[in-house]
Every structure is written in C-alpha cells, then in structure tokens.
Scaffold this motif. Structure first.
Motif, short mmCIF file in Angstrom:
data_model
loop_
_atom_site.label_atom_id
_atom_site.label_comp_id
_atom_site.label_asym_id
_atom_site.label_seq_id
_atom_site.Cartn_x
_atom_site.Cartn_y
_atom_site.Cartn_z
N ASP A 60 -6.55 -15.00 24.60
CA ASP A 60 -6.82 -13.86 25.31
C ASP A 60 -7.93 -13.11 24.79
OD1 ASP A 60 -5.74 -13.29 22.66
OD2 ASP A 60 -4.73 -11.54 23.36
N TYR A 61 -8.93 -13.88 24.64
CA TYR A 61 -10.36 -13.38 24.46
C TYR A 61 -11.04 -13.28 25.67
CZ TYR A 61 -14.97 -13.08 21.91
OH TYR A 61 -16.09 -12.54 21.42
N LEU A 62 -10.89 -12.02 26.18
CA LEU A 62 -11.44 -11.78 27.69
C LEU A 62 -13.03 -11.85 27.62
CD1 LEU A 62 -8.78 -9.07 28.75
CD2 LEU A 62 -8.75 -11.42 29.08
N PHE A 63 -13.52 -12.61 28.72
CA PHE A 63 -14.85 -12.58 29.08
C PHE A 63 -15.65 -12.86 27.83
CE2 PHE A 63 -13.01 -9.34 31.65
CZ PHE A 63 -13.11 -10.00 33.11
N GLN A 64 -15.32 -13.88 27.00
CA GLN A 64 -15.72 -14.43 25.91
C GLN A 64 -17.45 -14.97 26.21
OE1 GLN A 64 -13.72 -17.48 23.85
NE2 GLN A 64 -15.34 -17.89 22.34
N GLU A 65 -17.25 -15.63 27.17
CA GLU A 65 -18.48 -16.45 27.81
C GLU A 65 -19.67 -15.44 27.96
OE1 GLU A 65 -17.96 -19.50 30.67
OE2 GLU A 65 -16.83 -20.65 29.63
N LEU A 66 -19.21 -14.23 28.74
CA LEU A 66 -19.96 -13.39 29.04
C LEU A 66 -20.58 -12.67 27.70
CD1 LEU A 66 -21.43 -11.17 30.97
CD2 LEU A 66 -19.31 -9.96 30.83
N TRP A 67 -19.89 -12.16 26.82
CA TRP A 67 -20.29 -11.62 25.66
C TRP A 67 -21.06 -12.43 25.02
CZ3 TRP A 67 -18.83 -7.61 27.82
CH2 TRP A 67 -17.46 -7.45 28.13
N GLU A 68 -20.82 -13.85 24.85
CA GLU A 68 -21.58 -14.65 24.14
C GLU A 68 -23.30 -14.84 24.57
OE1 GLU A 68 -19.29 -18.24 23.62
OE2 GLU A 68 -18.17 -17.29 22.15
N ASP A 69 -23.07 -14.98 26.02
CA ASP A 69 -24.38 -14.91 26.73
C ASP A 69 -25.29 -13.72 26.51
OD1 ASP A 69 -26.19 -15.94 28.66
OD2 ASP A 69 -25.58 -14.38 30.04
N LEU A 70 -24.64 -12.58 26.73
CA LEU A 70 -25.56 -11.22 26.31
C LEU A 70 -25.71 -11.19 24.95
CD1 LEU A 70 -23.37 -8.77 28.48
CD2 LEU A 70 -25.71 -9.84 29.03
N GLU A 71 -25.08 -11.63 24.07
CA GLU A 71 -25.40 -11.49 22.48
C GLU A 71 -26.57 -12.48 22.11
OE1 GLU A 71 -22.93 -11.28 18.45
OE2 GLU A 71 -22.26 -12.69 19.84
N ALA A 72 -26.66 -13.74 22.70
CA ALA A 72 -27.72 -14.66 22.46
C ALA A 72 -28.92 -13.96 23.24
CB ALA A 72 -27.34 -16.11 23.43
N LYS A 73 -29.05 -13.24 24.21
CA LYS A 73 -30.14 -12.58 24.64
C LYS A 73 -30.72 -11.23 23.93
CE LYS A 73 -29.18 -14.05 29.45
NZ LYS A 73 -28.71 -13.85 30.86
N GLY A 74 -29.69 -11.03 22.85
CA GLY A 74 -29.99 -9.81 22.16
C GLY A 74 -29.77 -8.50 22.90
N GLN A 75 -29.06 -8.49 23.99
CA GLN A 75 -28.54 -7.49 24.79
C GLN A 75 -27.30 -6.85 24.28
OE1 GLN A 75 -28.86 -8.89 28.69
NE2 GLN A 75 -31.04 -8.47 28.77
N LEU A 76 -26.60 -7.35 23.51
CA LEU A 76 -25.03 -6.82 23.01
C LEU A 76 -24.96 -7.39 21.65
CD1 LEU A 76 -22.58 -5.79 23.63
CD2 LEU A 76 -21.63 -8.28 24.43
N HIS A 77 -24.34 -6.45 20.73
CA HIS A 77 -23.81 -6.68 19.49
C HIS A 77 -22.37 -6.89 19.41
CE1 HIS A 77 -27.84 -5.97 17.66
NE2 HIS A 77 -27.87 -4.89 18.38
N MET A 78 -21.81 -8.02 19.23
CA MET A 78 -20.49 -8.31 19.41
C MET A 78 -19.69 -8.44 18.17
SD MET A 78 -18.24 -8.59 21.95
CE MET A 78 -16.62 -9.01 21.94
N TYR A 79 -18.56 -7.71 18.15
CA TYR A 79 -17.55 -7.98 16.88
C TYR A 79 -16.19 -7.88 17.32
CZ TYR A 79 -21.77 -4.98 15.58
OH TYR A 79 -22.88 -4.51 15.22
N PRO A 80 -15.55 -9.19 17.48
CA PRO A 80 -14.58 -9.74 17.88
C PRO A 80 -13.51 -9.53 16.55
CG PRO A 80 -15.59 -11.46 17.65
CD PRO A 80 -16.75 -10.45 17.42
N CYS A 81 -12.24 -9.40 16.92
CA CYS A 81 -11.21 -9.50 15.78
C CYS A 81 -10.02 -10.12 16.44
CB CYS A 81 -11.08 -8.34 15.16
SG CYS A 81 -10.81 -6.73 15.99
#
Length: 592
Positions: free
Chosen positions: A488-509
């Motif tokens: 149930d990790y919603l939109f995981q691919e979107l977050w990882e893509d934006l994080e790789a571009k340096g546009q998002l800092h992601m902290y999942p738990c």
C-alpha cells in the motif's frame, strides 16, 4: 409599546460538515415545536439574509468547526456577509441570540467557528438570549452532555420571552414540515441512471477515464486512483481544493425499502410535490423525473447511521395494537431522549446499524406515511475528496479508500460513496463540483517556502497535488506512512522519480513491515529531527499534516514540540511557537 414576539420569529441556523451540527439543529427544532413554537431551520448559507434583518427576533446558531478554524462550507457566505466592515453596529439589535458549537478538542483550533460567529453577532447589536455553549467530543459526557444542558437553558429562556406558549406531549404527532405529496399523472418509468440530471449552478459533467486499484490484490484495503475528465475544459483548481461527488443508493437497497413499506409501492413511480423543499446540495434531479423511487435513490440517505432526530419522529409510526408494537414504540421513543444516550449509542453507533436495517428490524409494526418521508429521512450528503493532481483545465484526480468492514453484528458494511466509486467504469458519466479551500502554501515575505508534508494513507492526496504542482520550484519534504512497502505504498514510482531528480525529499515508514525499524510518521520525524528543526526554525517552512483524525495529528504535534525542545526551546516556548505557526498559516492540519 413593544409588539409581542411571533411564534414563527425563531430561526435555527446551522453550519455543518459531517451532519452532527445539522442533527442537533433539527432536534432542537422538534423540541421547540413541542413548545408550540414554529422555528425556521436552515443552513446558514441558505437562509435569506433579508429575513435576518426584517423577520427574525430570536436567532439560534449551531455550528461545527472545520479545517484551520473555518466555518463549514454551508456557512461561508453567511460569515462573509457578517464580516463586511461597512455593516452598522446596530444592524441586528432587534435580535436575541444564542449559539452552540459542536467541537472536538483534538483539533488545534477548537470551536473557532462558533466563537467567530458569536463575537460578530454581538458586534452587530445582537443581545444574548442565553450563554454560548462550546461542546467537546473528547470530554467524558461528549457533545450530548453539553447539548442537554444548553437545550434546557434555551427552552427556559424562550418560555420567558413567549409567555403564551404551551407544551405539547411529545407522543403527539405534529404536521409534517415538508409535506411530500403525490401529484396526479401517469407513472414515470424508472431510469437506470439519472445521476447527470441534477439542476444546480456550479456542477460539472465529467467522464471516468481511469479507476485503478493502487493497493496490492489481497491487501485488506482497496484504494482507488480515479481520474475524471471534463471535456469542456472548464476546470479550475489548485492544491488543497476538493472534488465533490454525489453518490446514489443502489437499486437493490431502494427496492428493499419500498418492499418494507408496501403501501408505498403503488405510488413509487408517481410524480411528487413538496409543501416546502429542503436544502439539497447539488440540487434535486430533474423535477420531471422526481418520483418516490428516484427520491430514495438519489436523495435519501438510507445507508447512514440513524441519529436522535430520526427516532424522535419514527416512533410515531409504530402500530400499537399489539403488546409488541407498544414495546417497540416505547423503545424507539427512548432512543430519541437525551437521557438514554448510551442506549442509542449501543443500538445504532456501536454496531454501525443503518437506517435501512432499523426499518427492517421494526417493519412488522411500522407504517411510515408518505407525507413524512422528507421529514424523517436525512438527505445524502455530498462526498468530498481532496484533489490529488496538479492544476488542470480538463482532468482532476482523487484517491479513494474503499470503505468495507465487518461490524460486531457480523455484517459486511460498505460505504455508500466508495461502493459506488468501486463499480464506476471507464467512459461512465459523473456529476461533480470543485470546492475551493482556504489553504495557502505561501507566506507574505516568502512566496515559495519549504513545505514539510506529513501524511499516512490516503491523506497523501493533497500532497501529491502540491508536489506535482511545485516540484522544482521549492524545497519539498514528504513524511509518508503506510503498512507495507509492497502492498500500500501509494505512488512509489512517482516519489522515487522525483527524488532521483532532486525535486523531493522522501521519508517513508511502514508500520507492518517486519524489516522496517521506523513504523509511524511521528517516529520518522523524530529520527530526522535536525532536518525538521532547521526547516521550521531557520527556513520558515510550512508544516502540512493530512490524514484521519485521532492519534496521528496529536502525536505529530507532540513530536514537533519535542523536536523544538531538543533544539533549545523551553516547553512553553515550543508550544507557543507551534501556536504562532497555526495562527500565521505555517501549520496546516486537514483531518477527518
């Protein structure tokens, strides 16, 4: 000589988001009718402002608080009028008033809406009929305890004002307020779907272009990503706005209710008239198609939990020719009294019993007159979803968790709206509207401050909207919690893509993953305390919390206080700092 007050000069106005304040307003109105008064009941926005100035002598306002200390959506026009600076100080000096706040102290701005309304009415010349009451859902006595005491003071005060009124026994059935009647004419054939025939300003027609499950098959919750297209390209929204949907009852439930009241069946497809029409958000369906069957399907909320005002009227319709009928009538009457609040909770709320199930249980001795249908049944409320897409003129997205669970009665319960959403197919038409919010992610001296977003589950919807809108324009940090990294990790691919571009800092738990050492968003906040403290104290970041109400918002706030204390602030200073953030719009909480 002052003219005697008129029995119909009492107005009970409500501002209600979930229906609680509305129910208290209707329940009070019933009590006043049994004191031979004729109160007008209306949402704040639906009440004609001219009547407030010319006709009303006694004003009673029942209102909840939503969002960041805001009034509910059906009270925004009213408060906008009240807050006009050019209004004279004696505009409402002919009115005596009182107010009741339906509140919950787990929210930061507890009962702010009713305080705002009460203070402004005083400024415009209103005199207090009896003191304001601010209830608290979190207290041992709950909202009911506050309401019971306030209701007594209201009735006592009005009895002193209206010296000629008399009390009517509450076992006497009063005439209906709305007075539903059948009009002469041929039967109207039931349409399979009249969803698109609503007539109201501000509604849009859309087409479902995606209805995709985002959680893994076999996971306990089905979360849907729904995309609606507006081919007219008339959409206008920003992050934080909401999409309103208008769900119908399913045909099986409609048919069952008609069968439970067989005297309705010969009239089910006849055209209808009302003595007075209730407020219907989104408008009634096409009046030429309005029959009892279609009224039930599109407008009557038979799948909600019955409230006290429902039982206050229902008990009148039980046949008492048998001992069983006498017992049932008395039991239903008890559910309508404040003294039996625990019995009502145990019967209706605790097992999540539905109105339709209640009628099924008492069907043997229950015969509901057609003219009382609109007085008895609550109306289906619009369902609001925080928008999950960046601004667009032709498409809008939402994330919907399908409500499906088993009650203590071992019955499967499905949410009215989400059950309807689940079966929507690509290409189907839906009616919707966009509701603007007051959320603001800029500051007077800093148009693009960093944003620290904190959300579990489907609360990530407005975060997705904001991130897609602002990626690359400002610093964005998302603390996101779910159960499993694989389910149930919603939109995981979107977050990882934006994080790789340096546009998002992601902290999942992940609260249920055995390999996860950090389970909840508040835990992850504490782990990242240096980053969080720097963002809040040095960079003037906005903190945005979204998700279900309860422990999460409280725990997040407690954690932020601890982080500020670790950064050198005393506890009192840390608390004050967060309060100042709330007041200045830097701490935003959207919970439900």
């Amino acid at each position: 000589m002052t003219a005697a007050p008129q029995v119909n000069s009492v107005a009970i106005l409500y501002g209600s988001e979930s229906g609680n304040a509305q129910d208290y307003a209707y329940f009070l109105a019933q009590k006043l009718r049994y004191n031979s008064l004729k109160p007008i009941v209306s949402s704040l926005d639906s009440f004609p402002l001219k009547s407030l100035v010319t006709d009303v002598q006694y004003l009673i306002v029942v209102c909840s608080t939503t969002g960041q200390g805001e009034v509910p959506r059906n009270a925004k026009k009213f408060i906008k009028f009240l807050l006009k600076k050019k209004l004279p100080d004696d505009l409402l000096n002919h009115i005596k008033f009182t107010t009741f706040g339906v509140g919950d102290s787990s929210y930061p701005k507890f009962n702010y809406a009713i305080k705002k309304i009460h203070i402004r009415l005083r400024q415009l010349g209103c005199k207090e009929l009896c003191p304001r009451c601010e209830s608290d859902e979190q207290s041992p006595e709950g909202v009911d305890g506050y309401y019971a005491e306030w209701e007594t003071s209201v009735i006592d005060a009005l009895q002193k004002e209206f010296t000629n009124i008399f009390t009517i026994d509450d076992h006497v059935l009063l005439p209906p307020v709305f007075g539903l009647t059948v009009r002469d004419g041929p039967n109207i054939l039931a349409d399979s779907d009249l969803t698109t025939s609503r007539k109201a300003k501000g509604l849009s027609m859309g087409t479902i272009v995606k209805n995709e499950r985002k959680t893994a098959e076999g996971h306990f919750q089905d979360v849907r990503h729904v995309v609606v297209e507006d081919k007219a390209h008339n959409l206008s929204y920003i992050p934080g706005d909401t999409l309103a949907l208008y769900p119908p009852n399913d045909d099986r439930s409609v048919d069952l209710l008609l069968e439970l009241q067989p005297h309705w069946l010969p009239l089910a497809d006849k055209p209808l008239d009302f003595k007075a029409a209730p407020d219907v958000e989104g408008g009634f369906i096409d009046e030429s198609q309005l029959t009892l069957r279609n009224l039930i399907k599109y407008h009557l909320d038979i799948m909600s939990i019955p409230r006290r005002s429902f039982f206050a009227l229902l008990h009148h319709f039980v046949d008492t020719l048998t001992e069983e009928g006498e017992r049932e009538k008395e039991k239903l009457h008890e559910f309508s009294t404040l003294a039996e609040a625990e019995d009502l909770y145990n019967y209706a709320n605790r097992p999540r019993r539905l109105i339709l199930e209640t009628i099924m249980e008492f069907e043997k001795n229950l015969k509901i007159p057609l003219e009382y249908v609109l007085d008895l049944f609550p109306l289906i409320k619009v369902r609001l979803f925080l928008i999950a897409s960046k601004s667009s003129s032709d498409t809008v997205e939402i994330i919907a968790g399908i409500v499906e669970y088993k009650t203590i009665l071992r019955r499967i319960r499905r949410g009215l709206c989400t059950k309807w959403i689940k079966q929507l197919q690509e290409g189907e038409s839906v009616v919707f509207s966009i509701h603007k919010s007051n959320l603001n992610f800029s500051l007077p001296d800093k148009p693009n401050p960093p944003v620290v977003m904190i959300s579990p589950g489907t609360g990530v919807a407005p975060m997705k909207s904001l991130i897609e809108q602002e990626a690359g324009k400002r610093e964005l940090h998302l603390f996101y919690g779910c159960r499993y990294s694989t389910k149930d990790y919603l939109f995981q691919e979107l977050w990882e893509d934006l994080e790789a571009k340096g546009q998002l800092h992601m902290y999942p738990c992940f609260s249920r993953d055995p390999v996860s050492k950090i389970r909840y968003v508040q835990d992850r906040l504490f782990v990242e305390q240096q980053t969080v403290a720097k963002l809040i104290l040095e960079e003037n970041a906005i903190v945005f919390v979204c998700g279900s109400s309860g422990n999460m918002p409280r725990q997040v706030r407690v954690t932020l206080v601890e982080i500020l204390k670790k950064s050198g602030l005393e506890e009192a200073e840390a608390d004050k700092y967060l309060y100042n953030m709330e007041d200045s719009g830097r701490y935003i909480q959207e919970t439900w």
